[in-house]
Scaffold this motif. Structure first.
Motif, PDB file in Angstrom:
ATOM      1  N   TRP A 124      30.348  19.428 -24.381  1.00 55.10           N
ATOM      2  CA  TRP A 124      31.691  19.463 -23.805  1.00 55.10           C
ATOM      3  C   TRP A 124      32.420  18.163 -24.113  1.00 55.10           C
ATOM      4  N   GLU A 125      31.757  17.040 -23.894  1.00 57.03           N
ATOM      5  CA  GLU A 125      32.384  15.745 -24.153  1.00 57.03           C
ATOM      6  C   GLU A 125      32.794  15.601 -25.615  1.00 57.03           C
ATOM      7  N   GLU A 126      31.947  16.042 -26.538  1.00 56.42           N
ATOM      8  CA  GLU A 126      32.259  15.949 -27.967  1.00 56.42           C
ATOM      9  C   GLU A 126      33.485  16.772 -28.317  1.00 56.42           C
ATOM     10  N   GLN A 127      33.648  17.895 -27.662  1.00 51.65           N
ATOM     11  CA  GLN A 127      34.722  18.827 -28.004  1.00 51.65           C
ATOM     12  C   GLN A 127      36.007  18.604 -27.204  1.00 51.65           C
ATOM     13  N   TRP A 128      35.891  18.195 -25.938  1.00 49.09           N
ATOM     14  CA  TRP A 128      37.045  18.245 -25.046  1.00 49.09           C
ATOM     15  C   TRP A 128      37.419  16.938 -24.367  1.00 49.09           C
ATOM     16  N   ALA A 129      36.534  15.963 -24.331  1.00 49.16           N
ATOM     17  CA  ALA A 129      36.765  14.756 -23.527  1.00 49.16           C
ATOM     18  C   ALA A 129      38.055  14.043 -23.903  1.00 49.16           C
ATOM     19  N   GLU A 130      38.763  13.587 -22.894  1.00 40.87           N
ATOM     20  CA  GLU A 130      40.022  12.873 -23.103  1.00 40.87           C
ATOM     21  C   GLU A 130      39.797  11.551 -23.829  1.00 40.87           C
ATOM     22  N   PHE A 131      38.726  10.877 -23.498  1.00 34.07           N
ATOM     23  CA  PHE A 131      38.407   9.604 -24.119  1.00 34.07           C
ATOM     24  C   PHE A 131      37.216   9.813 -25.055  1.00 34.07           C
ATOM     25  N   GLY A 132      36.523   8.793 -25.437  1.00 32.67           N
ATOM     26  CA  GLY A 132      35.373   8.929 -26.319  1.00 32.67           C
ATOM     27  C   GLY A 132      34.135   9.428 -25.600  1.00 32.67           C
ATOM     28  N   THR A 133      33.060   9.545 -26.337  1.00 32.52           N
ATOM     29  CA  THR A 133      31.807  10.036 -25.772  1.00 32.52           C
ATOM     30  C   THR A 133      30.845   8.902 -25.434  1.00 32.52           C
ATOM     31  N   ASP A 134      31.239   7.660 -25.688  1.00 30.40           N
ATOM     32  CA  ASP A 134      30.377   6.521 -25.391  1.00 30.40           C
ATOM     33  C   ASP A 134      30.188   6.358 -23.887  1.00 30.40           C
ATOM     34  N   GLU A 135      29.111   5.681 -23.516  1.00 35.80           N
ATOM     35  CA  GLU A 135      28.789   5.462 -22.108  1.00 35.80           C
ATOM     36  C   GLU A 135      29.896   4.728 -21.363  1.00 35.80           C
ATOM     37  N   GLN A 136      30.674   3.929 -22.077  1.00 35.48           N
ATOM     38  CA  GLN A 136      31.764   3.186 -21.427  1.00 35.48           C
ATOM     39  C   GLN A 136      32.811   4.112 -20.805  1.00 35.48           C
ATOM     40  N   TYR A 137      32.832   5.372 -21.202  1.00 28.54           N
ATOM     41  CA  TYR A 137      33.805   6.321 -20.666  1.00 28.54           C
ATOM     42  C   TYR A 137      33.255   7.142 -19.497  1.00 28.54           C
TER      43      TYR A 137
END
Length: 119
Positions: free
Chosen positions: A89-102
């Motif tokens: 989901w994060e790879e496809q839809w996340a507003e920000f990046g997929t890194d842990e900082q998000y």
């Protein structure tokens, strides 16, 4: 004594590179059926803000996740299918990046306990 009724509430926005129509379709065809198939999930539904009437919120989408048991976060943390789904989901839809900082920026999740209801 009646058991507590719990719900998880998730709020978020999607990537500006994706459209609401694409996400609505994903919710109907993939997201909602997936979560409703998870043991312990009583009801999962997706909602979106279509109009702000009084004040403003910082999110467009809301997921309501009614769950069994007292530890809904643990149920999700212990389920590898859910963890894998969230990564996709994060790879496809996340507003920000997929890194842990998000973590905590792409979506926010809180546990709610029902205080009063007509049933």
């Amino acid at each position: 004594m009646t058991a507590k009724r719990l719900m998880l509430l998730a709020t978020y926005n999607i990537s500006k590179d994706r459209t609401e129509e694409e996400y609505d379709e994903f919710c109907r065809e993939v997201d909602t059926p997936f979560y409703n198939s998870i043991p312990g999930v009583v009801r999962y539904s997706n909602w979106k803000v279509v109009e702000e009437n009084l004040g403003s919120v910082g999110f467009k989408y809301i997921d309501f996740i009614v769950v069994e048991g007292d530890e809904p976060f643990k149920m999700f943390e212990d389920n590898q299918k859910i963890k894998d789904f969230i990564v996709k989901w994060e790879e496809q839809w996340a507003e920000f990046g997929t890194d842990e900082q998000y973590l905590g920026k792409n979506y926010q999740i809180v546990k709610l306990e029902e205080v009063a209801a007509p049933d």
